[in-house]
Scaffold this active site. Structure first.
Site, PDB file in Angstrom:
ATOM      1  N   ILE A  29       0.707  -1.239  -0.130  1.00 36.53           N
ATOM      2  CA  ILE A  29       0.030   0.175   0.035  1.00 36.53           C
ATOM      3  C   ILE A  29       0.873   1.496  -0.042  1.00 36.53           C
ATOM      4  O   ILE A  29       0.285   2.147  -0.115  1.00 36.53           O
ATOM      5  CB  ILE A  29      -1.221   0.078   1.010  1.00 36.53           C
ATOM      6  CG1 ILE A  29      -0.284  -0.143   2.474  1.00 36.53           C
ATOM      7  CG2 ILE A  29      -2.196  -0.958   0.902  1.00 36.53           C
ATOM      8  CD1 ILE A  29      -1.254  -0.126   3.636  1.00 36.53           C
ATOM      9  N   GLY A  30       2.046   0.985   0.350  1.00 39.71           N
ATOM     10  CA  GLY A  30       2.897   2.356  -0.030  1.00 39.71           C
ATOM     11  C   GLY A  30       4.450   1.991  -0.073  1.00 39.71           C
ATOM     12  O   GLY A  30       4.878   0.908   0.381  1.00 39.71           O
ATOM     13  N   THR A  33      10.376   6.735   0.637  1.00 40.93           N
ATOM     14  CA  THR A  33      11.603   7.062   0.510  1.00 40.93           C
ATOM     15  C   THR A  33      12.216   5.939   1.741  1.00 40.93           C
ATOM     16  O   THR A  33      13.788   5.708   1.421  1.00 40.93           O
ATOM     17  CB  THR A  33      12.175   8.427   0.993  1.00 40.93           C
ATOM     18  OG1 THR A  33      11.092   9.384   0.955  1.00 40.93           O
ATOM     19  CG2 THR A  33      13.347   8.911   0.463  1.00 40.93           C
ATOM     20  N   PHE A  34      11.795   5.731   2.672  1.00 36.84           N
ATOM     21  CA  PHE A  34      12.369   4.955   3.648  1.00 36.84           C
ATOM     22  C   PHE A  34      11.760   3.707   4.017  1.00 36.84           C
ATOM     23  O   PHE A  34      12.310   2.980   5.062  1.00 36.84           O
ATOM     24  CB  PHE A  34      12.346   5.893   5.158  1.00 36.84           C
ATOM     25  CG  PHE A  34      12.786   7.190   4.956  1.00 36.84           C
ATOM     26  CD1 PHE A  34      14.200   7.503   4.554  1.00 36.84           C
ATOM     27  CD2 PHE A  34      11.953   8.534   4.924  1.00 36.84           C
ATOM     28  CE1 PHE A  34      14.609   8.801   4.407  1.00 36.84           C
ATOM     29  CE2 PHE A  34      12.361   9.732   4.645  1.00 36.84           C
ATOM     30  CZ  PHE A  34      13.914   9.899   4.564  1.00 36.84           C
ATOM     31  N   VAL A  37       5.448  -0.332   2.644  1.00 38.11           N
ATOM     32  CA  VAL A  37       4.054  -0.661   3.741  1.00 38.11           C
ATOM     33  C   VAL A  37       3.195  -1.562   3.232  1.00 38.11           C
ATOM     34  O   VAL A  37       2.789  -1.583   1.867  1.00 38.11           O
ATOM     35  CB  VAL A  37       3.416   0.619   4.287  1.00 38.11           C
ATOM     36  CG1 VAL A  37       2.389   0.287   5.117  1.00 38.11           C
ATOM     37  CG2 VAL A  37       4.525   1.462   4.752  1.00 38.11           C
ATOM     38  N   ASP A 167       7.979  15.937   9.912  1.00 36.11           N
ATOM     39  CA  ASP A 167       7.468  15.603   8.278  1.00 36.11           C
ATOM     40  C   ASP A 167       5.730  15.393   8.319  1.00 36.11           C
ATOM     41  O   ASP A 167       5.403  14.736   7.411  1.00 36.11           O
ATOM     42  CB  ASP A 167       8.219  14.362   7.950  1.00 36.11           C
ATOM     43  CG  ASP A 167       8.073  14.024   6.571  1.00 36.11           C
ATOM     44  OD1 ASP A 167       8.139  15.062   5.575  1.00 36.11           O
ATOM     45  OD2 ASP A 167       8.396  12.977   6.112  1.00 36.11           O
TER      46      ASP A 167
HETATM   47  P1  ADP Z   1       7.602   6.063   4.819  1.00 37.21           P
HETATM   48  O1  ADP Z   1       8.530   6.696   5.952  1.00 37.21           O
HETATM   49  O2  ADP Z   1       8.167   5.326   3.837  1.00 37.21           O
HETATM   50  O3  ADP Z   1       6.931   7.641   4.221  1.00 37.21           O
HETATM   51  P2  ADP Z   1       5.089   5.918   6.075  1.00 37.21           P
HETATM   52  O4  ADP Z   1       4.801   5.616   7.626  1.00 37.21           O
HETATM   53  O5  ADP Z   1       4.707   7.363   5.790  1.00 37.21           O
HETATM   54  O6  ADP Z   1       6.305   5.527   5.679  1.00 37.21           O
HETATM   55  O7  ADP Z   1       4.041   4.902   5.314  1.00 37.21           O
HETATM   56  C1  ADP Z   1       4.142   5.112   3.974  1.00 37.21           C
HETATM   57  C2  ADP Z   1       2.501   4.962   3.176  1.00 37.21           C
HETATM   58  O8  ADP Z   1       1.823   3.700   3.820  1.00 37.21           O
HETATM   59  C3  ADP Z   1       1.625   6.082   3.925  1.00 37.21           C
HETATM   60  O9  ADP Z   1       1.392   7.020   3.369  1.00 37.21           O
HETATM   61  C4  ADP Z   1       0.007   5.466   3.921  1.00 37.21           C
HETATM   62  O10 ADP Z   1      -0.406   5.427   2.441  1.00 37.21           O
HETATM   63  C5  ADP Z   1       0.686   3.835   3.974  1.00 37.21           C
HETATM   64  N1  ADP Z   1       0.293   3.538   5.592  1.00 37.21           N
HETATM   65  C6  ADP Z   1       1.289   3.794   6.616  1.00 37.21           C
HETATM   66  N2  ADP Z   1       0.835   3.510   7.690  1.00 37.21           N
HETATM   67  C7  ADP Z   1      -0.464   2.952   7.645  1.00 37.21           C
HETATM   68  C8  ADP Z   1      -1.611   2.678   8.225  1.00 37.21           C
HETATM   69  N3  ADP Z   1      -1.309   2.246   9.752  1.00 37.21           N
HETATM   70  N4  ADP Z   1      -2.815   2.240   8.007  1.00 37.21           N
HETATM   71  C9  ADP Z   1      -3.092   2.297   6.575  1.00 37.21           C
HETATM   72  N5  ADP Z   1      -1.902   2.761   5.676  1.00 37.21           N
HETATM   73  C10 ADP Z   1      -0.877   3.017   6.022  1.00 37.21           C
HETATM   74 MG    MG Z   2       5.600   9.010   5.023  1.00 32.73          MG
END
Ligand code: ADP
Ligand code: MG
Length: 392
Positions: A29-30, A33-34, A37, A167
């Site tokens: 779903i995601g 950069t880091f 998910v 962020d």
């Molecule tokens: P990164 O450090 O790579 O940006 P994030 O923690 O922001 O990682 O997660 C990346 C993406 O994954 C989010 O923008 C969202 O779309 C999805 N995501 C992250 N956590 C959740 C969650 N608890 N429920 C649903 N989607 C999530």
């Molecule tokens: Mg993020």
């Protein structure tokens, strides 16, 4: 599920042998950069003393212990695979802060985390949300109030713990318009307030600050006259290695100016950029290539005078020879009218913002305040009429 994603998921399952005993991977779903998910189902939810399922938690509140049924519906999680290129300190920092924030309202809690060699995984409750790009263009002011009420609830909790998120941006605030609530995610860049070691001038008195600026200009002049090297020898000025982490376009002026005593108020500026995005219907609103560019974009709005004053707060001198920046900038109201094509011309009467938009702009001024000490806090924002007036 696409082939490439399916392949990536099976590789992940091979790395974490046995992960599929507890979690059934559903989709990716995601991809940031880091991290990557994945959405997954927790097959053993009822085996543990869980309470992370929001719906479940609400149900428990209303039923007596004897009548509690174990629900048969699936429980979804987000599995965040943190890239091995992230430093161990950073990964630990993210998990530790999430743990500290486990009981905070509107902050996505950490269920568990595990590691295999250099690979770390964090498990969070899956939060159903909508993509910002799908709704920011047609949000009503009343909907913005609800969005930001939820956002400030999260930030108040985070800031109370003296944690700076660093962020704040739409992809890190997962919002569900139907539920009228959102959760703050991604503490990968977060830090505790006051962890920097080089004091900045922004907390000095005006006189001390002036002294320091004169001093730094003097050092520069001296070195250019008598030295072949372009960098002054025995430079006594503060080195500027401030934390600049965050996403361009959402960085507060003090971050761009490398202030070394950044506070939780940098998050409030980022929220201001989100509100400006919604009101102007432009995303991304700022698209600078670097920090200097970003400062110039801010200058376009606020004007040279404000930027000179703001720079001075942090012991920096702001100078530009680009003639197109006006001295006093443009009003936010005008910018929003321009962006939404309501400029009016010689024949049409000058257009104005709606009453509730004007109210939003007044609030926006409190967020996009260049002086961090004067910027509104999350706690104050929740009591501000623009937010306090939000109702379901
Ligand atoms: P990164 O450090 O790579 O940006 P994030 O923690 O922001 O990682 O997660 C990346 C993406 O994954 C989010 O923008 C969202 O779309 C999805 N995501 C992250 N956590 C959740 C969650 N608890 N429920 C649903 N989607 C999530
Ligand atoms: Mg993020």
């Amino acid at each position: 599920v696409e082939d490439a994603v399916a392949e990536d998921m099976s590789r992940f399952e091979e790395t974490f042998v046995g992960i599929n005993k507890r979690f059934r991977l559903i989709n990716r779903i995601g991809e940031g950069t880091f991290s990557t998910v994945y959405k997954a189902e927790d097959l053993e939810y009822n085996k543990y003393d869980n309470n992370w399922d929001i719906e479940e938690r609400e149900n428990k509140k209303w039923s007596s212990p004897g009548h509690r049924k174990q629900s048969k519906r699936p429980h979804y999680v987000a599995i965040k695979k943190i890239y091995v290129t992230s430093s161990p300190i950073r990964i630990f920092n993210e998990l530790e802060l999430l743990y500290d924030l486990r009981d905070s309202d509107s902050v996505c809690p950490l269920i568990t985390a595990f590691r295999h060699l250099d690979q770390v995984v964090a498990v969070l409750p899956y939060f159903q949300h909508r993509d910002f790009r799908d709704y920011y263009r047609d949000m009503k002011i009343s909907e913005m109030r609800l969005y930001f009420r939820s956002m400030f609830t999260a930030l108040r909790a985070v800031h109370r713990k003296k944690i700076i998120h660093r962020d704040v941006k739409p992809t890190n605030f997962l919002y569900n318009p139907a539920l009228q609530r959102g959760v703050l995610v991604d503490f990968g860049l977060a830090e505790r307030e006051g962890t920097e070691c080089h004091p900045c001038a922004c907390h000095l008195s005006d006189e001390e600050r002036r002294h320091r600026v004169t001093h730094s200009v003097y050092a520069q002049t001296q070195s250019s006259g008598h030295n072949t090297s372009s960098y002054p020898k025995n430079d006594t000025r503060n080195s500027r290695r401030a934390n600049r982490a965050g996403t361009r376009g959402f960085r507060a002026p003090e971050v761009l100016l490398k202030c070394t005593q950044q506070t939780c108020s940098i998050d409030m500026w980022s929220v201001g950029v989100i509100l400006l995005t919604m009101l102007s219907r432009r995303f991304p609103f700022f698209h600078s290539a670097d920090d200097i560019d970003a400062l110039l974009e801010i200058t376009t709005i606020f004007g040279r005078k404000k930027m000179r004053e703001t720079s001075l707060l942090h012991g920096q001198v702001f100078e530009t020879n680009i003639p197109s920046y006006s001295e006093s900038g443009h009003s936010l109201e005008k910018i929003i009218l321009w962006c939404t094509g309501r400029t009016g011309d010689k024949t049409a009467p000058k257009k104005e913002l709606e009453e509730d938009e004007k109210e939003a702009v007044q609030f926006l001024h409190r967020l996009l305040e260049c002086n961090p000490a004067k910027r509104i806090t999350a706690d104050e924002a929740l009591r501000h009429p623009f937010i306090a007036k939000a109702h379901e």
